[in-house]
Design a protein around this motif. Structure first.
Motif, mmCIF file in Angstrom:
data_model
loop_
_atom_site.group_PDB
_atom_site.id
_atom_site.type_symbol
_atom_site.label_atom_id
_atom_site.label_comp_id
_atom_site.label_asym_id
_atom_site.label_seq_id
_atom_site.Cartn_x
_atom_site.Cartn_y
_atom_site.Cartn_z
ATOM 1 N N ASP A 210 0.876 -1.171 0.000
ATOM 2 C CA ASP A 210 0.000 0.000 0.000
ATOM 3 C C ASP A 210 0.911 1.218 0.000
ATOM 4 O OD1 ASP A 210 -1.666 2.057 0.451
ATOM 5 O OD2 ASP A 210 -2.516 1.299 2.340
ATOM 6 N N PRO A 211 0.907 1.989 -1.108
ATOM 7 C CA PRO A 211 1.875 3.098 -1.221
ATOM 8 C C PRO A 211 1.778 4.081 -0.044
ATOM 9 C CG PRO A 211 0.479 2.942 -3.177
ATOM 10 C CD PRO A 211 -0.019 1.905 -2.248
ATOM 11 N N LYS A 212 0.574 4.148 0.560
ATOM 12 C CA LYS A 212 0.406 5.101 1.673
ATOM 13 C C LYS A 212 1.254 4.709 2.895
ATOM 14 C CE LYS A 212 -4.208 5.586 0.928
ATOM 15 N NZ LYS A 212 -5.470 5.260 1.560
ATOM 16 N N ASN A 213 1.384 3.386 3.084
ATOM 17 C CA ASN A 213 2.145 2.925 4.256
ATOM 18 C C ASN A 213 3.633 2.735 3.971
ATOM 19 O OD1 ASN A 213 -0.210 2.858 5.649
ATOM 20 N ND2 ASN A 213 -0.628 0.709 5.170
ATOM 21 N N ASN A 215 7.351 3.620 3.263
ATOM 22 C CA ASN A 215 8.297 4.727 3.479
ATOM 23 C C ASN A 215 9.689 4.230 3.118
ATOM 24 O OD1 ASN A 215 9.857 6.800 4.391
ATOM 25 N ND2 ASN A 215 9.501 6.418 6.583
#
Ligand code: ADP
Length: 703
Positions: A210-213, A215
């Motif tokens: 998930d690109p949001k999570n 880093n």
């Protein structure tokens, strides 16, 4: 240029030097910290890149390994004659007994079989997958050609991993001789179960990407995105596989931060103490050097350490400086005084000397009338007296300076003493001066004798009276004395209506060689020593002298000295006798060169009805005794010109051994008393003469 820089460096304060040094140290430390931070970040990045590459390989190997079992199982069971006949016969019984148990054996979630046309034959599945058939038609064509496929599919339950193979007879294990009979699929759902196994094996965390999570800057982890492709190679999703990096750069960074923080605190503390221990004391030292401030010295002492010693040194130094300044001032003053003294001295000595020389010259003239002769001789005599008194004053002053003068306390009758001083000075008043000259006795009567240094006491009073007479043209000179029995003090006041002393001279008038330099003072002359000698005497006797004076109005000099009562005297008096009955014409020979002393004796003896003969020296005394056999008593002064009292007495005793001779002396040392006894005197009396003592002595001798 170099010189300028050097000047600047030497002009810089110690504190600014310390601060500059600290600044450069700090810069050095900051550079070191920056370098260490940079180095650690770099190392971490390098390590991260390296670890990620390695992890990538590991993950690939892991997934290969993970699928290897399924790949080999599916290829094993799909060249099987019974499977071929199942596809043709669709005998579900065989499928359920021989194939369906693969679900449990290989922990898959779904197995299904299709015929060559892609028609669904049967399936077995776990409860996780409820969709009966989901293999897209396009797969079959691809699988027909490739014989084996592994791909991912999105179905309503989630993403599944699909292993697919064509079915062949057992005679064709490599599936290249015969045509496929149908298709077989084994499917695993990518769920937590699937991930847990892989996570355990790989010590990683696995989740759908998930690109949001995500880093990718987090250097504490290695993270890999593992693509999930469908049968045609299209990406339908991906997995994020992460593993913590065990090498801990964070702690090192924290340590650096802590070190940096403490370095900051150290700098602040250092600045504070550098200010307290160097800037503040150095500023105080600067202030002390500029202003000699005692407050700054006190503050410097509080700094303690060597600054305490420095403060003490400053204190000593300032004290010495002050003493030096006082000494310098005194020296300058005394220099000035000496100059004025020398000028005065030369004038004071020259005047009588000129008189002596001049009048001696005049006396050479034989024709001079005797009256004039006498007058000239008087001038010469007075001038000589004047010179002697100047010399006496100088000698006395130097004795005071060298501490040779000590008080000589004796039993004294104060009233008699004051009377004699008063009388003695009376004759020095010039005939033509209109002066009221008065002695006011103490209202408190002394019934006992007292102990004082009578000689110094009378010299002090004499000096004050002489000055009062000298500086008063007309008006009065009043002498008062008062006794205080409680404080046991005598206060003598000499008040005149003379020229007075301007206020600005009141302090300095007691200093030696100081005079009021006005026309009158110059006219009457004087060295300016009298008052300083008198003042020194008063202090020697434990008292204090005061002045009150107004110009052209008059002056009042007063002094107070302590005394003691003479307790011995009372005892002495008890045994005293009165003068015996005698003839009125008893003759006394008074051998005395001093006029005042003579006058005093003359008055005393006349009161006692003696007839008097005077001798001016020892030789005259001997002559008088020779010529007057009726002389009954001799009062012999010891110090006389031509022949002294000792010699004269020896001579007189030769002529008339029974004639009583009483010595009168100003000195009463033990040697002198011894000498008096040896010379044949019948008794002695000390000067100033004590009336009662004298008459008691005469009474005892004459009886
Ligand atoms: P001197 O021997 O020169 O008189 P003193 O020490 O006795 O020295 O006096 C110092 C000076 O003080 C005198 O020269 C005079 O100017 C002043 N002085 C002292 N006594 C009196 C006084 N009674 N009235 C006015 N001036 C006085």
């Amino acid at each position: 240029m170099r010189r300028k820089i050097l000047d600047k460096v030497s002009a810089a304060t110690t504190y600014s030097k310390i601060i500059t040094l600290l600044f450069f140290f700090s810069i050095g430390f900051l550079l070191l910290f920056a370098f260490l931070f940079y180095f650690i970040f770099n190392q971490e990045k390098k390590f991260h890149t390296h670890a990620t590459a390695q992890y990538n390989n590991e993950v690939k190997a892991l997934f290969n390994l993970n699928s290897e079992a399924y790949t080999s199982v599916i290829s094993d069971i799909t060249y099987w004659d019974e499977f071929v006949s199942f596809i043709h016969t669709r005998n579900l019984n065989w499928f359920n007994t021989s194939i369906a148990n693969f679900i449990d054996a290989y922990k898959v979630d779904y197995i299904a079989s299709y015929d060559l046309e892609g028609n669904f034959i049967t399936k077995v599945s776990t409860s996780k997958i409820v969709t009966p058939k989901f293999i897209p038609q396009a797969v079959f064509k691809e699988l027909y050609n490739k014989k084996f496929l592994k791909f991912y599919l999105k179905i309503p339950e989630g993403i599944v991993e699909v292993y697919g193979a064509t079915v062949h007879p057992s005679s064709d294990p490599f599936k290249n001789k015969t045509k496929p009979s149908g298709y077989f699929f084994m499917v695993r759902l990518l769920d937590s179960n699937y991930f847990t196994n892989l996570e355990k094996i790989s010590s990683s965390e696995i989740a759908f990407f998930d690109p949001k999570n995500f880093n990718d800057k987090d250097l504490s982890k290695t993270a890999i995105e593992y693509n999930l492709n469908d049968f045609s190679g299209q990406k339908i999703g991906s997995l994020l596989i992460e593993r913590k990096i065990n090498v801990d750069f964070e702690t090192t960074k924290w340590l650096l931060f802590v070190a940096f923080f403490f370095f900051g605190i150290t700098i602040v503390v250092y600045l504070y103490y550098a200010k307290k221990w160097s800037l503040k004391p150095l500023n105080l030292i600067k202030e002390i050097l500029k202003t000699s401030s005692s407050g700054a010295i006190r503050e410097l002492k509080h700094v303690k350490g060597e600054f305490y010693d420095i403060a003490n040194l400053f204190e000593d130094n300032i004290y010495q400086k002050k003493q030096l300044e006082i000494a310098k001032k005194r020296a300058e003053e005394s220099d000035l005084l000496k100059t004025s003294f020398l000028t005065n001295l030369s004038h004071e000595i020259r005047t009588p000397m000129n008189a002596i020389i001049g009048f001696t010259e005049l006396l050479k003239n034989d024709q001079l009338p005797s009256a004039e002769k006498e007058e000239y001789m008087k001038v010469i005599h007075d001038s000589g007296d004047n010179l002697v008194s100047i010399i006496d004053d100088l000698v006395e002053m130097s004795k005071i300076d060298t501490n040779l003068i000590k008080p000589n306390f004796r039993s004294t009758d104060l009233d008699a003493l004051m009377e004699s001083v008063f009388q003695a000075n009376k004759i020095s008043i010039p005939q033509d001066k209109e002066l009221e000259y008065k002695l006011i006795n103490s209202s408190v009567k002394l019934i006992k004798r007292i102990i004082i240094d009578d000689v110094k006491f009378s010299e002090i009073v004499t000096n004050l009276i002489e000055n009062a007479i000298k500086f008063t043209k007309k008006g009065f000179v009043i002498i008062t004395y008062d006794v205080n029995l409680i404080s046991k003090t005598i206060t003598v006041t000499v008040k005149d209506s003379g020229v007075g002393i301007p206020k600005e001279f009141h302090q300095s008038i007691f200093k030696r060689f100081n005079r009021v330099e006005n026309d009158f003072a110059i006219e009457v002359g004087g060295l300016g020593l009298g008052l300083s000698i008198a003042n020194a005497y008063v202090e020697l006797l434990g008292g204090k002298m005061h002045i009150q004076s107004e110009e052209n109005v008059g002056s009042t000099f007063s002094f107070t000295v302590p005394f003691d009562f003479d307790t011995e005297y009372d005892k002495l008096m008890e045994g005293m006798k009165d003068l015996p009955e005698r003839d009125d014409d008893d003759i006394v020979l008074i051998a005395e060169d001093d006029n005042i002393n003579f006058m005093l004796f003359e008055k005393l003896m006349k009161n006692q009805k003696f007839r008097i003969i005077r001798a001016n020296n020892g030789a005259e005394a001997v002559k008088a005794v020779t010529e007057n056999p009726s002389i009954d008593l001799v009062l012999m002064d010891i110090k006389m010109p031509i022949m002294d009292g000792y010699e004269a007495t020896v001579e007189i005793k030769k002529l008339r051994p029974d004639l009583p001779v009483i010595a009168q002396t100003a000195y009463s040392s033990s040697e002198e008393i011894e000498k008096i006894k040896e010379s044949g005197f019948n008794g002695y009396i000390a000067k100033p003469i004590d009336k009662t003592k004298l008459f008691n002595l005469i009474a005892s001798i004459l009886s």
